[in-house]
Motif scaffolding. Structure first.
Motif, mmCIF file in Angstrom:
data_model
loop_
_atom_site.group_PDB
_atom_site.id
_atom_site.type_symbol
_atom_site.label_atom_id
_atom_site.label_comp_id
_atom_site.label_asym_id
_atom_site.label_seq_id
_atom_site.Cartn_x
_atom_site.Cartn_y
_atom_site.Cartn_z
ATOM 1 N N GLN A 181 0.828 -1.205 0.000
ATOM 2 C CA GLN A 181 0.000 0.000 0.000
ATOM 3 C C GLN A 181 0.865 1.260 0.000
ATOM 4 O O GLN A 181 0.545 2.242 -0.675
ATOM 5 N N CYS A 211 -7.463 -4.124 -0.844
ATOM 6 C CA CYS A 211 -8.584 -4.072 0.107
ATOM 7 C C CYS A 211 -9.423 -5.344 0.027
ATOM 8 O O CYS A 211 -9.903 -5.848 1.043
ATOM 9 N N LYS A 216 -11.663 -5.822 3.117
ATOM 10 C CA LYS A 216 -12.221 -4.485 3.290
ATOM 11 C C LYS A 216 -12.994 -4.140 2.007
ATOM 12 O O LYS A 216 -12.579 -3.314 1.195
ATOM 13 N N ASN A 219 -14.242 -0.448 1.014
ATOM 14 C CA ASN A 219 -13.130 0.392 0.556
ATOM 15 C C ASN A 219 -12.681 -0.030 -0.844
ATOM 16 O O ASN A 219 -12.347 0.799 -1.690
#
Length: 728
Positions: A181, A211, A216, A219
């Motif tokens: 990231q 993500c 996630k 997101n």
């Protein structure tokens, strides 16, 4: 996802480099066959490479490599380095990353000879991405670090962006998502700085993928939508399919099946329009997974077979075993075990063939290298012969000029010749002596070689015997694993279905994580009139022994509730203890088995909301108004025990609205992990429950599962895990 990324990136690069149409190919090939002029052939081969690059990559590579040989024959450096790079791009399009990396490396060397340091850095930035796809992570990182430093020092924004992106891909493949990231965020800075729409699209799509891997999903969807907006603005018909496809994966993670189906069907429609078999294969495969989750197995099989069809069209051998395994799973669910076995066997065979193909290619490359070196040696010999002939001719010409001088000194040299002849005779005798010694050594070497050959044959025989033994062990292991897997299906079948539990307790969750294929933990529910009786049990051992004990406990609980006149849960545990001791013939002798189980057993009167609880080692947790109240269990198991009491303790609790209760085995809080490899402990487990008890029950389950895997980290799971949560 990896295939789609390569396809999108190379498509954009190709659109910048190549613009000719395939319709020119016939006339170009005709002209090529009719000319021997170097410049004309160079021009025609370059044009053919450009024409075929987009739609027939194998032909493009063939013409590109022919052009490379032509340029090398004339030491022609004009366009040589760039052509090597373009061939590397072409190999990347068809996912042959080993060959792609080889051409990128050659391009780097060529640009270094030209003194073009900027092009060297640009190709190295791309090469780092290639190493991420061939799992050469250390090599990629060592290459990219100086590239990043040089690009930053020279303010080369394009190269800085690509090098950061390549670093991100390497760390993504290493599953270090935090570092991934960071590099994508740095890439995003450069893309925004230079207003690079393509770079922004790739970064947003990959950040969405991270993500998704981290579950996630909301997101991820935000990032995918940003990528889609950029590709729409660019009118990139192929690039836009990657975020659309990946957003479908996020919908699968959220179990939003209708949205997932609509998304993948959209991808199929667009893939058909642009004739993209890669995206068609991926979309059909994921639609198959969706319908499998919905238990619509005929529809799942239909899409899996279509995915197989497109995989075969693309010739992507690495995906064959995946799709055959997927088809085998569907047939297994449909009860067609013969087809399930046939497809699974096909997957194993394809895995082996992939390995053998790779090995054959390595041998072929070594053979080619050997033949090339052999030809170079022959060429060197021919050059040496030519030079000697030149020397002889020169000597003859010079000899005629000095013949009179030679005749004048013959008498003087006669004595010198006799002296040298004597010396030569002595040297000849010495050489003969050395030859005798060498002959003896040769005989000794031959004997040693024969001994080594015999030893080699013996070793080969031993290897063959070991291979046979290995095959037998693998076959037995497959049979045992298949039997245990079938036992798991039986065990899963007797556990209460999720739908039944939801009818009784609308707000509930079950976290059930066996350590092995089958589990020693089990959960049990039974509704009788206005009473609901439920339990969470932890049997001695795990795997197959624990699975046997769980089946025994489950059967005895059903029998006790059906036949015994019991009014309280402690009486149920008393009866269960008797049944276990009788079944296992436990009398208290020193050397007999001490098997049994720990259990939490509850019964609730739905008319009065009075909850009965009795436990063997496993307590009950109740959370009310942000306070955790523990009802302890008796410190004795269901089974033989030295300090056992005559009866288990009976507890009653008046349940209030919004109360949350938890039953569990000791597998969760006994797990080793964290930074120091220590146990989680009950204190931390209680705090986790207090932190999440107000959340929806499904969210609680997901949190507990994610936290467990995060805590466990690289440690092995030591026990089966079971946690039940019910909100009133």
């Amino acid at each position: 996802m990896k295939t789609f990324l390569i396809f999108s990136i190379i498509f954009v690069l190709s659109s910048e480099i190549f613009s000719q149409k395939l319709s020119k190919s016939d006339s170009l090939k005709l002209k090529l066959s009719q000319t021997t002029d170097y410049q004309e052939r160079k021009k025609l081969l370059k044009s053919l490479f450009v024409v075929y690059h987009r739609d027939s990559t194998e032909k493009a590579i063939s013409y590109g490599e022919e052009l490379i040989k032509l340029l090398e024959s004339k030491n022609d450096t004009v366009g040589y380095a760039k052509l090597l790079s373009n061939i590397g791009d072409t190999y990347t399009r068809i996912e042959k990353m080993q060959q792609s990396n080889i051409y990128y490396e050659k391009s780097v060397v060529a640009y270094e000879k030209l003194g073009d340091s900027v092009s060297v850095l640009r190709i190295q930035a791309w090469l780092g991405y290639g190493y991420s796809l061939t799992a050469e992570y250390d090599r990629g990182i060592k290459l990219l670090i100086p590239v990043l430093q040089a690009a930053e020092r020279k303010n080369l924004i394009d190269i800085s962006m690509q090098a950061n992106m390549s670093m991100a891909f390497i760390y993504r493949e290493m599953r270090d998502y935090e570092t991934t990231q960071k590099f994508f965020e740095k890439t995003l800075e450069f893309a925004l700085l230079k207003k690079d729409s393509f770079g922004l699209g790739v970064v947003y799509n990959q950040m969405g993928a991270i993500c998704t891997m981290q579950k996630k999903y909301e997101n991820a969807i935000d990032f995918y939508n940003k990528a889609i907006a950029i590709y729409k603005e660019m009118k990139d018909e192929i690039g836009i399919l990657s975020p659309y496809h990946d957003i479908g994966l996020a919908y699968i993670g959220l179990k939003q099946w209708d949205k997932a189906i609509a998304t993948f069907e959209f991808v199929l429609k667009r893939a058909a329009e642009i004739k993209s078999f890669y995206y068609a294969s991926g979309a059909h495969s994921n639609l198959s997974n969706v319908y499998k989750n919905l238990k619509n197995y005929p529809k799942a099989l239909e899409h899996a077979l279509l995915s197989k069809k497109y995989v075969q069209i693309t010739g992507n051998v690495s995906n064959y075993s995946i799709i055959y395994t997927q088809i085998a799973e569907i047939y297994n669910f449909m009860g067609n075990y013969k087809e399930a076995y046939n497809n699974l066997e096909r997957a194993y065979i394809l895995d082996d063939s992939i390995f053998n193909d790779k090995k054959s290619k390595q041998i072929a490359e070594m053979q080619t290298k050997y033949e090339t070196e052999k030809k170079e040696i022959e060429i060197s010999k021919q050059k040496l012969i030519i030079e000697n002939e030149k020397f002889k001719n020169t000597g003859l010409i010079a000899g005629f000029g000095i013949v009179l001088i030679i005749l004048g000194i013959i008498l003087y040299g006669y004595k010198e010749i006799r002296r040298k002849n004597k010396l030569l005779t002595e040297q000849k005798e010495e050489i003969l002596s050395i030859n005798t010694v060498l002959h003896q050594q040769k005989e000794e070497i031959i004997v040693q070689a024969e001994n080594l050959q015999q030893m080699n044959e013996e070793i080969h025989s031993q290897i063959e015997a070991l291979q046979i033994l290995k095959d037998e062990i693998e076959e037995k292991n497959r049979n045992i694993t298949a039997s245990i897997t079938y036992a798991k299906r039986i065990q899963d079948a007797i556990l209460p279905p999720k739908e039944v539990i939801n009818e009784i307790f609308p707000q509930n969750f079950v976290l059930y994580l066996p350590r092995d294929i089958v589990s020693g933990d089990f959960y049990w529910f039974r509704k009788i009139e206005n009473w609901v009786i439920f339990a969470a049990a932890d049997c001695t051992g795990h795997g197959v022994p624990g699975g046997f004990m769980s089946m025994l406990g489950y059967a005895f609980l059903n029998e006790i509730i059906r036949r015994k006149d019991v009014r309280q849960v402690n009486e149920v545990l008393n009866e269960l203890r008797k049944e276990i001791k009788t079944a296992l013939r436990q009398t208290g002798k020193f050397d007999e088995a001490k098997d049994g189980m720990d259990i939490s057993l509850c019964a609730i009167d739905l008319t009065t909301n009075i909850l009965q609880f009795s436990g063997a080692f496993n307590p009950l947790y109740l959370i009310r108004e942000n306070q955790l109240i523990e009802t302890p269990a008796d410190k004795m198991p269901i089974g033989i025990f030295v300090k056992e009491k005559s009866s288990f303790t009976h507890n009653e609790i008046k349940i209030q609205k919004n109360d949350v209760i938890y039953l569990f085995s000791d597998g969760y809080h006994s797990q080793f992990g964290g930074e120091n490899g220590t146990k989680l402990m009950t204190k931390n487990f209680k705090q986790l429950l207090l932190n999440i008890h107000a959340q929806p029950l499904d969210a609680q389950r997901d949190f507990l599962e994610n936290y467990f895997h995060s805590w466990k980290n690289k440690c092995n799971q030591i026990d089966d895990v079971l946690v039940l949560g019910i909100k009133f």
